[in-house]
Each structure stands twice: as C-alpha cells, then as structure tokens.
Design an enzyme around this catalytic site. Structure first.
Site, PDB file in Angstrom:
ATOM      1  N   LYS A 115       0.831  -1.205   0.000  1.00 39.67           N
ATOM      2  CA  LYS A 115       0.000   0.000   0.000  1.00 39.67           C
ATOM      3  C   LYS A 115       0.867   1.257   0.000  1.00 39.67           C
ATOM      4  CE  LYS A 115      -4.196  -1.950   1.960  1.00 39.67           C
ATOM      5  NZ  LYS A 115      -4.973  -2.200   3.164  1.00 39.67           N
ATOM      6  N   LYS A 194      -6.688 -10.115 -14.362  1.00 34.49           N
ATOM      7  CA  LYS A 194      -7.559 -10.426 -13.218  1.00 34.49           C
ATOM      8  C   LYS A 194      -8.611  -9.325 -13.072  1.00 34.49           C
ATOM      9  CE  LYS A 194      -7.213 -10.583  -8.121  1.00 34.49           C
ATOM     10  NZ  LYS A 194      -8.045  -9.484  -7.706  1.00 34.49           N
ATOM     11  N   LYS A 197     -11.333  -3.948  -9.307  1.00 34.81           N
ATOM     12  CA  LYS A 197     -11.827  -2.576  -9.450  1.00 34.81           C
ATOM     13  C   LYS A 197     -10.692  -1.619  -9.765  1.00 34.81           C
ATOM     14  CE  LYS A 197     -12.204  -1.844  -4.443  1.00 34.81           C
ATOM     15  NZ  LYS A 197     -11.942  -3.240  -4.057  1.00 34.81           N
TER      16      LYS A 197
HETATM   17  P1  ADP Z   1     -10.442  -5.819  -6.129  1.00 35.58           P
HETATM   18  O1  ADP Z   1      -9.263  -6.526  -6.775  1.00 35.58           O
HETATM   19  O2  ADP Z   1     -11.542  -5.547  -7.098  1.00 35.58           O
HETATM   20  O3  ADP Z   1     -10.017  -4.607  -5.330  1.00 35.58           O
HETATM   21  P2  ADP Z   1     -10.681  -7.004  -3.566  1.00 35.58           P
HETATM   22  O4  ADP Z   1      -9.210  -7.049  -3.399  1.00 35.58           O
HETATM   23  O5  ADP Z   1     -11.495  -6.011  -2.775  1.00 35.58           O
HETATM   24  O6  ADP Z   1     -11.044  -6.851  -5.119  1.00 35.58           O
HETATM   25  O7  ADP Z   1     -11.231  -8.476  -3.331  1.00 35.58           O
HETATM   26  C1  ADP Z   1     -12.176  -8.855  -2.395  1.00 35.58           C
HETATM   27  C2  ADP Z   1     -12.305 -10.377  -2.481  1.00 35.58           C
HETATM   28  O8  ADP Z   1     -12.864 -10.758  -3.762  1.00 35.58           O
HETATM   29  C3  ADP Z   1     -10.931 -11.067  -2.399  1.00 35.58           C
HETATM   30  O9  ADP Z   1     -10.839 -11.711  -1.168  1.00 35.58           O
HETATM   31  C4  ADP Z   1     -10.924 -12.109  -3.496  1.00 35.58           C
HETATM   32  O10 ADP Z   1     -11.112 -13.393  -2.920  1.00 35.58           O
HETATM   33  C5  ADP Z   1     -12.135 -11.819  -4.343  1.00 35.58           C
HETATM   34  N1  ADP Z   1     -11.757 -11.433  -5.702  1.00 35.58           N
HETATM   35  C6  ADP Z   1     -11.494 -10.196  -6.159  1.00 35.58           C
HETATM   36  N2  ADP Z   1     -11.226 -10.206  -7.479  1.00 35.58           N
HETATM   37  C7  ADP Z   1     -11.298 -11.511  -7.875  1.00 35.58           C
HETATM   38  C8  ADP Z   1     -11.129 -12.182  -9.124  1.00 35.58           C
HETATM   39  N3  ADP Z   1     -10.838 -11.526 -10.228  1.00 35.58           N
HETATM   40  N4  ADP Z   1     -11.272 -13.518  -9.134  1.00 35.58           N
HETATM   41  C9  ADP Z   1     -11.595 -14.211  -8.013  1.00 35.58           C
HETATM   42  N5  ADP Z   1     -11.781 -13.625  -6.817  1.00 35.58           N
HETATM   43  C10 ADP Z   1     -11.640 -12.289  -6.731  1.00 35.58           C
END
Ligand code: ADP
Ligand code: TRP
Length: 323
Positions: A115, A194, A197
């Site tokens: 971070k 992947k 957001k």
């Molecule tokens: P982002 O990458 O959109 O910021 P987060 O890091 O907030 O998503 O992820 C929250 C949860 O959602 C994680 O614990 C993860 O298990 C799941 N997750 C996020 N993106 C994916 C993805 N592309 N495929 C599978 N699981 C995901």
C-alpha cells in the site's frame, strides 16, 4: 447458534461496488459454507478509515456491503453480522497487541509495504492494521478465517499475536486457521487481466441488465472470422461461461466446430449472468436501509456480549482489572 460448531469469522472492507470476480471468489464460497460454522461477518469500518477519509462514503459503504452479502444469500438469523466500530473491545485489544509486537515485525507486512509503495499515506493505523485484524479474529475464539490469498499473512500475524499474548500472560487465545478458496482461479476481467476494481475491467454484480450487457460486449477478442473454430482456452468469454453457463459442454462443442461467433457467445454469456444475478438483485432492491441498520444493531448486541466477556478475562490477565 453454537451447537458445538467451529467458529468462523471474516471481515469485509466497505469498498464500493462489487463485481462478479468478488462474487465468485468471495461471496459465493462464503454463502455456500457459512452454515457449517457459527459464523461472524464483520464490516471492517475502522480498517477502512486507514485510507478513506470521507464520512458519507464510509457510511454508504457499510450499508452497501451488508446489503450485498444478504442479497447474495447470507441469512442474518444464521450469522452474526456486525460492524467493528460497534464493539469497542476490538480497538482496545488491538492496543494490547500493539504493546506485544515490535516495529520490525510489523514492517514485514506485505499488505503495508504494497500500500505504501502504491502511494497510500503511511499512517500509524495502516501500520498497526494487522493487530486490529488480530483482535477482530481472536476476540471470538475463531477457528476459521475465510480470506483472499492476499490476507494469508495477516492471519499468520493473528496467530503470532495469540502466541505472544499466551506466552506473556497465560493461555488465553486460540490460534486461528485461514481458509483460502484456491479452486477459484482469478476470474478474468473484460481485458483478460484479473478482474479488479483497480484495473477498471469489471462486470458489475448488481448493475442493471444494460450495464452487464455493455461490459460483456466489451470483452476483448481476437480477429478470428465467424465460422472458424474458437479456442476455449484462450477466449475470455468462454472462461466466464465456465462460471455461469449451465450447458457448457454444448457451447464448448460449438467453439470447436466453429458454429458460434464471439458476438453470439457474448450475448449468451450476458443472458446467463443476468439470469444468475436477477434474484439477488431483486433481494437487494427489496432490502431497506432501515432493515440493514436493524441487522447491524442486532449483530452488534450478540458480538458485544462475546467480546466483552473475553476482554474481562484479558484485562484480568494483563493486570489492570483491580475492581
Ligand atoms: P479488487 O481486486 O476488485 O479490489 P478485492 O481485493 O477487494 O477486489 O477483493 C475482495 C475479495 O474478492 C478477495 O478476497 C478475493 O477473494 C475476491 N476477488 C477479487 N477479485 C477476484 C477475481 N478476479 N477472481 C476471483 N476472486 C476475486
Ligand atoms: N483485512 C481484510 C481485507 O482487507 C479485512 C478484515 C478485517 C478481515 N478484519 C478481518 C478479514 C478479520 C478476516 C478477519 O480483506
């Protein structure tokens, strides 16, 4: 709710609109397994404060994340849903853990280093974040902590905090185990990276039909002509069919035979995603703000009763409970 079941706790960041990657990687596995445990679902609002300094956004985020989980299938009578800030014992215990771990130990946290490398302010809350998370987990004698792979080290930190406390003051905390759903490989976004957001490549979970269709139609494809076979291993649309399409074998055959083009495949995918999501979106729409607030108030009461009993023991053990 206990019936000798193991205890499960997980924390949710109130961090905005969910996408179908979050659904497949986090919400769906949770919904499918939480009933086997005595389950706690905690909104990590004080963790969010380490990076979010917008009261309106934080407040809305809290309501939204609870509504999302309930809409996805978590029954608030079968899990304790609460927010961290409603149970002051979390921050109190975090302080005690802060006094047991060293600065170099916290400096090794990948999440903190990542971070800060991304330009987030290195505030003291961000630095001691793992000890607040340890308190979240350990206050409830949690056995199982379902988290994404990025949180594995934080659960190790919680085990370490438990061990340090037990060593200093006598056996008090149970060492928890993380549960990481490895079987869901990262769900790809519309550009093939992947879905995240932070990459702006998402398909929204609770978006309108039009928003879902628009995102699906924007999936990147190669220039294979209509009528030629398509590669199921390389196509992003097909990767998503695997999660949403009931007659997958039939679609696979049409890819191999060259009897489906990208456009038709995407239209089918959008249709199937919408069919999966529609009932959840309806439940979410029917859930009022007042209903969500009531869920949080009821959950806070249950959580506070457990947490305050545990803290009474902790205060005695460290030596501050004189009367
Ligand atoms: P982002 O990458 O959109 O910021 P987060 O890091 O907030 O998503 O992820 C929250 C949860 O959602 C994680 O614990 C993860 O298990 C799941 N997750 C996020 N993106 C994916 C993805 N592309 N495929 C599978 N699981 C995901
Ligand atoms: N740090 C977790 C995340 O960013 C959220 C969290 C806070 C958590 N407290 C927790 C997860 C306790 C599991 C258990 O995803």
């Amino acid at each position: 709710m206990s019936d000798g079941k193991k205890r499960l706790l997980t924390g949710l960041q109130p961090s905005g609109q969910l996408h179908i990657g979050n659904y497949l990687g986090a919400l769906k596995p949770f919904v499918e397994s939480y009933g086997e445990y005595e389950s706690y679902l905690m909104v990590a609002d004080y963790h969010a404060l380490t990076s979010l300094k917008n009261p309106a956004q934080l407040g809305e985020g809290i309501i939204d994340v609870v509504a999302d989980y309930v809409a996805a299938g978590v029954n608030p009578t079968q899990a304790t849903i609460f927010k961290q800030s409603d149970v002051p014992e979390h921050t109190e215990l975090a302080w005690i853990f802060d006094c047991l771990v060293t600065v170099p130990f916290l400096q090794q946290a990948h999440a903190y280093k990542d971070k800060v490398a991304k330009g987030l302010e290195a505030n003291a809350g961000l630095f001691t974040y793992p000890m607040l998370m340890a308190a979240d987990i350990l206050l409830y004698d949690t056995d199982i902590v379902p988290v994404g792979a990025d949180q594995r080290q934080h659960v190790e930190y919680a085990r370490e905090a438990a061990a340090k406390f037990n060593q200093a003051f006598g056996d008090t905390f149970k060492e928890p185990q993380e549960k990481i759903s490895e079987d869901i490989a990262a769900v790809p976004g519309v550009d093939g990276k992947k879905m995240s957001k932070s990459y702006g490549n998402t398909i929204p979970l609770f978006g309108t039909d039009d928003a879902i269709r628009a995102a699906v139609m924007s999936i990147v494809t190669d220039s294979t002509a209509v009528g030629a076979p398509l590669d199921t291993d390389k196509d992003i649309t097909f990767a998503l069919h695997r999660h949403f399409t009931p007659n997958l074998a039939e679609i696979q055959k049409r890819y191999v035979d060259g009897t489906i083009g990208y456009k038709e495949s995407k239209e089918l995918l959008a249709h199937n995603i919408i069919a999966t999501i529609a009932p959840m979106r309806e439940r979410r729409g029917a859930l009022s703000r007042e209903a969500v607030i009531q869920i949080l108030k009821d959950g806070a009461e249950v959580a506070r009763a457990k947490a305050s009993a545990k803290m009474a023991d902790v205060r005695k053990k460290v030596g501050v409970a004189l009367y």
